[in-house]
Enzyme design. Structure first.
Site, PDB file in Angstrom:
ATOM      1  N   ASN A 267      55.564  20.155  22.766  1.00 59.45           N
ATOM      2  CA  ASN A 267      55.684  21.599  22.273  1.00 59.45           C
ATOM      3  C   ASN A 267      56.493  22.132  20.987  1.00 59.45           C
ATOM      4  OD1 ASN A 267      54.549  22.603  24.738  1.00 59.45           O
ATOM      5  ND2 ASN A 267      56.308  22.461  25.977  1.00 59.45           N
TER       6      ASN A 267
ATOM      7  N   HIS B  43      54.874  34.589  12.045  1.00 62.57           N
ATOM      8  CA  HIS B  43      55.921  33.818  11.913  1.00 62.57           C
ATOM      9  C   HIS B  43      56.508  33.974  10.337  1.00 62.57           C
ATOM     10  CE1 HIS B  43      55.506  32.443  15.731  1.00 62.57           C
ATOM     11  NE2 HIS B  43      54.561  31.961  15.423  1.00 62.57           N
TER      12      HIS B  43
END
Length: 776
Positions: A114, A677
């Site tokens: 992840n 982001h």
């Protein structure tokens, strides 16, 4: 006599109290300068190294990065950015986060973890111009902190750096040009007197890595000629064993455990049992789980003792992967977890397990530790899932029949993925509720106000499909886990996802169940404030599982199906409340080995369908996929049977859009048009060009009413000052291209857009939950 030593192959880079997050965000906000950031990073590094030394680790990997290790190594070998010293930090972070006129580099999941790495961008003209000064400075500081004999530099290997890269280049020729840059580093490290160097090559776990054998052999022959001992570290899965062990290196550190909860485990022990291990090399046995949080209960010692009995060679005990994937220290928990079937171990505790395993094996008499059958060992959990009826996995009607019954949109309908900024006020309210200073009713009232703000903003901006903004959710997984049985939560169990973005994965401790509605109240409140459709927002079963620490006594499929059944009940409650647009997210833990992917995709897609198949034909199921390469699993994406596919797209240059268009993907698509982001606010013109490009690649044969316009992902990490102009420009761009299509008469005739009407079961706006709408 054979000996057993200990080493680390990576440690959390975030600091024991998230010091790196605070330092990075202070630097980005302008409240700290570059020197303050670099000093904070040096302090975090030294603390981590000393922690490992205190635990008794003999060889300590000098792990660190300001943002991402792949970006860092690309910079060191000669990227457009120089080594991130103080003067070059703006360029370095522009590559990671974007800057005015310079989009960020793409970001992708790091193998099947992840963590997300920055994708190196290379081409045929990429010429290595190495500057290893940042790494060399780190080594000198590491030697001062823990001693010259214990400090081991670690780098991303050249094969992995190229394997993670994107661009048009010949891999063999570029690897040959990279090898001298790495050889230069090894010569400089030898001058510093390091005992060895760790070169991390997880790319060798991937299917097809056999094709790298000749190039790797040539590269490592050149590196070995320097004379500094090399330890190749291969983590995340089992490896291409036969040719790997023939490379001219001093040591190989291998992963013996694989993915926590995975049905297939790792076959590394089986390879060694079948083929042995070269006497000329030291084996680094990754027998302590680097990705899970469950404490070892003697299996590591049994595995090492069995290896020792078979090989009779010197061995080194390590974790299966870098410990960056687990929280820092269990001792940071104010209330130690109780009532768990098995104890927990975070990074600091796993250091103790590494050292304790070595001591147990060395101190045991021959045969005192029960042997494991290496020829059969995988470490995979057992158990078979129960079989569910086939009709539980099928929607009542096929897509072609149900889509006309769903919400009809104008060309390029605009929406967002789900979350809006998590402001300081929201975080203060959540903390006050958690500490008991706000009652449940008071907290709900405050969140109702935030939901009203989000709806008002979206109405004022002119978005077509709205979301409630998720102010009540600290995290897309934690929120649901708190409402489900079978989960445990930590207070300080932070793990780096990328950069300064940390998550606190919940822990699956038992069978997962749902006791009541989890999202219906917020949906009803939001839908009562607008006549436009509001999405019911759910995190999908595979996403929840992948962002949790799974059980070790049950397979991932079993746990995913339990989550799917709980979410299925939530979908039923949402549609009973009138919800007609439902968005479960799906992200993948696709195995690195091609031979294991079909089975994974069967149960992963099955879990998604199990959660959503109860939706009536009128309910539009939207799914979201981001920051992975999906081009090679298009049949699985189609098999999910979602009505709308929204995807991350802004950093990847329309690669996924081209793949969808090339395969004739027939369902609605929402390509991300800007990077959430990055702090950069995209212009109307830039966004309009992005939208036009979807038509140029032939997506949905130009059917603009089924091409949705949305950001890449949720907006929770951004500030309102960035969100409002970005969304305003996005809506304006969609309207601009709509007008161009209408003027060019390029729209095909279709049903007129009808006003959205919630199902008759939708709740009316309640006075007790009323919240003012607010224009931006």
């Amino acid at each position: 006599m054979a000996t057993i030593s200990t080493c680390t192959i990576g440690f959390p880079r975030i600091g024991s109290n998230r010091e790196m997050k605070k330092a990075l965000e202070a630097y980005w906000a302008g409240s700290n300068d570059a020197q303050a950031l670099l000093q904070a990073a040096a302090g975090v590094e030294a603390d981590a190294w000393r922690c490992q030394a205190r635990a008794g680790i003999q060889l300590i990997a000098l792990d660190s990065t300001l943002y991402d290790h792949a970006l860092q190594e690309r910079s060191a070998t000669g990227a457009p950015a120089a080594v991130p010293g103080a003067a070059a930090l703006p360029v370095y972070f522009a590559m990671a986060r974007g800057a005015e006129g310079a989009p960020a580099c793409d970001m992708s999941k790091h193998f099947d973890s992840n963590y997300h790495h920055i994708v190196p961008e290379l081409d045929e003209q990429s010429e290595p111009r190495p500057d290893w000064s940042l790494l060399l400075d780190r080594v000198k500081r590491g030697q001062e902190a823990v001693g010259r004999e214990r400090a081991v530099p670690m780098v991303v290997g050249p094969s992995t750096l190229l394997g993670l890269a994107r661009g048009s280049f010949d891999r063999s020729s570029l690897l040959a040009r990279l090898a001298p840059a790495y050889a230069q580093l090894l010569r400089q490290l030898a001058e510093l007197g390091v005992p060895e160097v760790q070169i991390h090559e997880p790319i060798l776990t991937m299917s097809g890595s056999e094709g790298l054998a000749a190039d790797c052999a040539a590269c490592y022959a050149e590196l070995a000629a320097v004379g500094l001992p090399i330890n190749i570290v291969v983590a995340y899965d089992d490896e291409t064993y036969k040719w790997l062990v023939e490379l001219p290196v001093a040591a190989l550190s291998l992963d013996f455990l694989g993915v926590p909860g995975a049905e297939y485990g790792s076959s590394t022990a089986q390879h060694i049992a079948k083929h042995g291990f070269p006497k000329s090399k030291r084996l680094g046995a990754g027998v302590i789980d680097g990705r899970g949080i469950w404490a070892d209960q003697g299996q590591a010692a049994r595995l090492v003792a069995s290896l020792r009995a078979l090989l009779g060679e010197e061995q080194r005990i390590a974790t299966s992967t870098s410990l960056q994937h687990v929280p820092y220290d269990l001792a940071a928990e104010e209330v130690p977890p109780a009532g768990l079937a098995r104890p927990l171990a975070f990074a600091v505790q796993k250091l103790g397990e590494v050292v304790g395993t070595a001591a147990a094996v060395l101190g045991a008499a021959p045969g005192a530790i029960p042997a494991l059958d290496l020829a059969a060992f995988t470490g995979a959990p057992g158990g078979a899932p129960r079989e569910l009826p086939a009709d539980m996995f099928r929607r009542p009607e096929p897509y072609a029949e149900r889509r006309p019954k769903q919400v009809q949109y104008p060309p390029f309908p605009t929406t967002t993925i789900g979350s809006f900024p998590q402001t300081p006020a929201i975080r203060r309210s959540r903390l006050a509720f958690k500490k008991g200073r706000l009652s449940q009713e008071q907290y709900r009232e405050k969140m109702a106000g935030e939901i009203g703000l989000c709806i008002g903003v979206q109405e004022a901006l002119g978005l077509d499909v709205l979301v409630h903004g998720e102010p009540e959710r600290s995290d897309m997984v934690e929120y649901f886990g708190l409402k489900l049985g079978g989960y445990h939560f930590t207070e300080q169990g932070w793990v780096q996802s990328y950069g300064s973005r940390y998550v606190r994965p919940p822990i699956v401790t038992g069978d997962i169940s749902r006791s009541g509605p989890m999202t219906v109240h917020e949906y009803e409140l939001a839908q009562g404030l607008t006549s436009k459709p509001v999405k019911g927002m759910l995190t999908g079963p595979v996403t929840i599982l992948q962002w949790s620490f799974p059980r070790r006594d049950a397979t991932r499929r079993q746990q995913a199906e339990q989550l799917a059944l709980a979410l299925r009940d939530e979908v039923a409650d949402l549609q009973a409340a009138g919800c007609r647009v439902d968005e479960p997210a799906l992200r993948e833990g696709l195995p690195l080995k091609a031979g294991r992917r079909d089975e994974y995709l069967r149960w992963a897609v099955g879990a998604f369908r199990l959660a959503t198949a109860c939706a009536m034909p009128e309910v539009q199921v939207v799914t979201h996929l981001c920051y992975s390469d999906f081009a090679d699993i298009m049949p699985a994406i189609e098999a999910m049977d979602a009505d709308v596919l929204t995807i991350e797209n802004s950093r990847s240059g329309n690669e996924m859009i081209a793949a969808l268009a090339g395969t004739g993907y027939p369902r609605d698509v929402g390509p991300g048009v800007y990077d959430v982001h990055s702090p950069v606010v995209p212009t109307v013109g830039w966004l309009a060009d992005r939208i036009r490009s979807f038509l140029e690649v032939g997506l949905l044969e130009g059917d603009a009413c089924r091409i949705h316009v949305n950001p890449d992902c949720g907006l929770k990490t951004r500030r309102w000052e960035e969100v409002l102009p970005s969304l305003r420009n996005m809506v304006a761009a969609a309207h601009l291209v709509r007008a161009e299509l209408a003027a060019a008469d390029r729209l095909r005739p279709r049903r007129p857009t009808t006003p959205y009407k919630p199902h008759s079961g939708a709740a009316q706006r309640s006075a007790s939950c009323a919240a003012p709408c607010c224009a931006p």
